[in-house]
Design an enzyme around this catalytic site. Sequence first.
Site, PDB file in Angstrom:
ATOM      1  N   THR A 850     -16.959  12.105 -15.972  1.00 46.25           N
ATOM      2  CA  THR A 850     -15.736  12.934 -16.083  1.00 46.25           C
ATOM      3  C   THR A 850     -13.987  11.427 -15.911  1.00 46.25           C
ATOM      4  O   THR A 850     -13.346  12.208 -16.326  1.00 46.25           O
ATOM      5  CB  THR A 850     -15.227  13.334 -13.984  1.00 46.25           C
ATOM      6  OG1 THR A 850     -15.950  11.949 -13.741  1.00 46.25           O
ATOM      7  CG2 THR A 850     -16.543  14.334 -14.292  1.00 46.25           C
ATOM      8  N   CYS A 851     -14.167  10.669 -15.919  1.00 47.60           N
ATOM      9  CA  CYS A 851     -13.408   9.661 -16.286  1.00 47.60           C
ATOM     10  C   CYS A 851     -12.671   9.856 -17.744  1.00 47.60           C
ATOM     11  O   CYS A 851     -10.950   9.466 -17.736  1.00 47.60           O
ATOM     12  CB  CYS A 851     -13.793   7.732 -15.603  1.00 47.60           C
ATOM     13  SG  CYS A 851     -13.909   8.001 -13.912  1.00 47.60           S
TER      14      CYS A 851
END
Length: 885
Positions: A850-851
């Site tokens: 997700t980063c």
Amino acid sequence: MSLVDTSSIDCVHQRLDRLSSKRKLDDYSPTDDDFTDLVSVRMRKDEPNAVHSSSNATQSAVVQARVPDVRSLSCNAFARGESSRSVSRLQFFVRMISEGNTLVVQANSEDTVRSLHERIQVITGIPVIEQRLIYRGKQLQWEQSLADCSIQNDAGLQLVGRMRSTEHPQAWQAIDDMVSSICRLLRGERPAPMKCVKAQLGEFLKMTPRNDSESAASHLQIFMSSSAPAALVMLYMSPIKGNKECADDSIRYFLNSSRSVLPKPIHTHCAPIVLEFCKLLSRTVHEDPLYLSCRSTLGSLVETIGVARGSKFSETPKALIALQEIFPFVNELANRLSKDLVSSMDSTISMGPLLSDVRDFTAFLIPLRTAILEQVGLQGPIAMPIQKGSYNHPRYGEEEIEFLHVLYTDLLRKMDQCLEKMEGCLPLKGIGEGETSRSGWSQYLAILKELNSISKLYLGAEEHFWTILRLRKTSVCALIIKYAKRTEDNRWLLEHKDVTDFESRRHLTMMMFPEVKEEYEELHEMLIDRSQLLAESFEYIARADPESLHGGLFMEFKNEEATGPGVLREWFFLVCQAIFNPQNALFVACPNDRRRFYPNPASKVDPLHLEYFSFSGRVIALALMHKVQVGIVFDRVFFLQLAGTNVSLEDIRDADPGLYNSCKQVLEMDAEFLDSDGLGLTFVREVEELGSMKVVELCPGGKSIVVNSRNREEYVNLLIRNRFVTSISEQVSHFAQGFADILSNSRPQKVFFQSLELEDLDWMLHGSESAISVEDWKAHTDYNGYKETDPQIFWFWKIVGAMSAEQRKVLLFFWTSVKYLPVEGFGGLASRLYIYKSTESHDRLPSSHTCFYRFCFPSYPSMAVMQDRLNIITQEHVGCSFGTW
């Protein structure tokens, strides 16, 4: 077409020229090698008459010829007349520094130097033992005759004498040594290394008293009285190799010392010296970097004086700089800005107004505006043209007021033209592109800010100014987004929302937060158990020192490997959902819009409820600071209270539709029926508290005050205030304080909310309210391992296109930890999205990082298999926290 009236511009320029000619710097041009001529031309206007005696002298005395002012130097004067060894009569002109008088001393060429000392003692009272006579930089010895010293008629001698009562004798000696060194350099001699000019200047500055302002002022006056500024400027203009560099180094050393070495209370006493440097340099080397440095230093000193002395800038008994002396600089800078604005409109020229010019213009304007405001006083804005005799003042008046108005009119006209020119360029490219050709725009906003300040002085000018900016709104907004800085005071723009749009208002308010830092050492670390999300988050945020939250946040869930920005975004979303969950009794959802919330009046069921409101304020502020959309929005009654604005009947429509309708009926009801007490209403309100009903008076004695047609508006206002203000005032106050804890310098939160429309805050907190567009999603996605033409990519977008709106949100959240897109859609995210091809077997589910906005899945053999896998991860209870770092 310019929006500024240009009919009187030519006349205005003529008036400005006449006025500026009165204010111009002293007209001298030191192009001669004769230093005496340089100084005497400047000072000729106040040359005193020679006298033959003096009252009791208490200061140093200078004996010199042909030099008509204390700032003149005799050491470089040329002797006039025939040189002869025969006995002849000589005449000397003696200048008394402390009293401004000139003594005339006569002697024979064969007289000794000692006899001359003795005659001077008779006239001045300075003992012979304390006298030194200097001629052409050399001290004359007592036993020599005037002929031995090659002294000719009308020669320039300098007498340096120190009486017992003289202040700062060592300072006089230090400056005298420095001037002597300069004289030698001007003759081509090289002083000993230990006696270099900069070192001697440093020695003088070290002697400056640090703790006594008056003593420091008299100390620095020695620098002026000894003509040191003129000597240094003459050295700067000297053609002899090395002299220019020596003078440049020494003058810059003084400029830096005046701001960095000397204590702040002493800085202002350096202003007259820096002004003298500016005057001496301005005519000959106007565009020279040294002059610009002197002017900039003077501007910063004048700005400080203006702030420190306020409206008394030019009215102090011993004013350091007369107000009129700054007019030449204001005029010079205004003319430069005007020309540069014109050049910035030429697409072939990249240059525009310089930062240094705008900064100096701002500094010099401060005391000018302050003085005019003091003169006008309570009379209000000034009507132009001025009626003669309206503003008589011994120091300043009508000319100064007209002078500034002329500059303002010209610059506003040019700025209007520049903004109009910008509008034609913006549709072609974004403002961030073509920076070389647009660098001339960089100072537009700063110039507009100064024009706004000036406009407040003149009747009708402020309205005209904002009319122009409203009509040039597109250009103004573009300037704000590109050039408004976090370190600047942007309140002048925030107070006028009608000249801004959502993007520019968001940019201005976001700069009220500290800049998010990525350095690991400055991050506030949190390790939270999902099962105790709200309680543990409260401990980490509510108990933290506000300063520790300004650096950034590092988030990790217990027993999970994932860390980084993606996990932080997920935490923001989850903790906000918990804070605004009605079951936690902190906030109430609006019946007409379940996304909107306001504080629950019954929140006191939790003994820590006020601390939780402070915590909530911090969390919301942090979410905004980190640009995370959390899917929550405030009701209007809550937003208005945070902005410090009154709540009206129309504002409660969504929060309490029932009360809204009841109040409307009371206000619209037939007066006769209401006056008959048909409703039986009094100034009270029934409140449910902990399961029982409680009667609250809306005002003192409210139980006995009957509602009628004459007081019904007051009744409705008090009812609304009690329901939506008084009942939740503590909760709102604590939320506001928590929010303010995160703002830079603990600014009042009111400024933040006053600068926005409610819809702006909706977009910043909730994000886009439009359904997720698959086409927009696809347009902002890149591939790694896959090609856009691969069957798996075709299947993937076909499956996403068939998903429900909620399934797409869950998939997006799984992929990015973003459930609510910014108002710009996918283009508003921090980066593009990526689909990676994984090497895992087909029976594995997709994964995400997700980063970095990465979504990974293996090369599934069929669309059915892929759809089965995607259906699993788009279930709400699975989609959350399934990704990895």
